[in-house]
Design an enzyme around this catalytic site. Sequence first.
Site, mmCIF file in Angstrom:
data_model
loop_
_atom_site.group_PDB
_atom_site.id
_atom_site.type_symbol
_atom_site.label_atom_id
_atom_site.label_comp_id
_atom_site.label_asym_id
_atom_site.label_seq_id
_atom_site.Cartn_x
_atom_site.Cartn_y
_atom_site.Cartn_z
ATOM 1 N N LYS A 68 -12.901 -31.001 -31.228
ATOM 2 C CA LYS A 68 -11.963 -31.742 -31.860
ATOM 3 C C LYS A 68 -10.828 -30.713 -32.253
ATOM 4 O O LYS A 68 -9.310 -31.249 -31.971
ATOM 5 C CB LYS A 68 -12.215 -32.193 -33.403
ATOM 6 C CG LYS A 68 -13.256 -32.837 -32.316
ATOM 7 C CD LYS A 68 -13.635 -34.395 -33.436
ATOM 8 C CE LYS A 68 -15.432 -34.653 -32.882
ATOM 9 N NZ LYS A 68 -15.037 -36.023 -33.778
ATOM 10 N N ASP A 105 -11.993 -41.426 -34.887
ATOM 11 C CA ASP A 105 -13.101 -41.360 -35.928
ATOM 12 C C ASP A 105 -13.025 -42.277 -36.828
ATOM 13 O O ASP A 105 -13.846 -42.866 -37.805
ATOM 14 C CB ASP A 105 -13.478 -40.052 -36.249
ATOM 15 C CG ASP A 105 -13.917 -39.325 -34.901
ATOM 16 O OD1 ASP A 105 -14.567 -39.413 -34.330
ATOM 17 O OD2 ASP A 105 -14.248 -38.659 -35.090
#
Length: 277
Positions: A68, A105
């Site tokens: 990420k 997220d």
Amino acid sequence: MIILDRYAVFGDPIGHSKSPKIHQLFAEQTGQSLQYTAERVPAAQFATAANTFFTEGGKGLNCTIPLKELAWHYADHKTPRAQRSGAVNTLALQADGSVLGDNTDGIGLVTDLIHNHGITLKERSILILGAGGASRGIIEPILEQSPQRLVIANRTVDKAVELAQVFGHLGPISGCGFDDLLTQQFDLIINATSTSLSGELPPLPENLLAKNGYCYDLAYSNQSTTFVRWGLANNALKSLDGLGMLVEQAAAAFYIWRKVTPATQSVITLMNSQRGL
Ligand code: ATR
């Protein structure tokens, strides 16, 4: 021959990924024609693999552990929330050939808490365990819900204090160590450490969870995680793992790519039934 729009999730390891199934269900439900695969991509090969994917016509990528932060650097430009979170889980090819990075997220977590479980964050006292990349991605959307306070507790105290400083202008946030939790209570405790799947748990004092409080583990597994079990043992009204968040972050990514919002409840129900918890 029909050439389907291609999407993929990159990560390492990736074998257990539920994302291809989730996106296949979204595509069927919304009548979208696309292909979504899971590919094991070690960190050292990320940039090359992403370049190849987009050069060969790929439209969008999800990036998971440990990619990420690399995806954040890779993106040509980022949404403000991704910019601040320091992590990107969704890359989307734009009409001009550039690659946009976003982080879904946090919105996935907040949507699961509020809409799927009816857990209000407004004026609640909230604790996040851990101060790594997973915590970074969820702080801003939680502060947007106007909690009474948000505390970040971490084994390495400096990292929690630093995170609180980074996001301090967005709401009432502070950082501390686990020892400082002794006399405190929270309505919602979120586990964002990487301990749960390895069967460990940070040292948590008794009475940390307020009466009628909730626990949420960002991790998920086919068995109850250690933290979900801790929540149940501490009388949480609900003690949840991150499967709902996984589906909701996928829905937000699907929207970024296809401009269509899939319904998530039936997908969560199906994914839950398949793991037989
Ligand atoms: P991620 O991107 O998944 O957040 P990370 O950046 O490596 O992964 O962060 C892992 C988090 O889990 C950190 O907050 C880490 O604490 P430290 O910053 O002190 O390393 C926390 N963590 C990992 N193992 C832990 C353990 N055994 N007990 C308590 N916290 C732990």
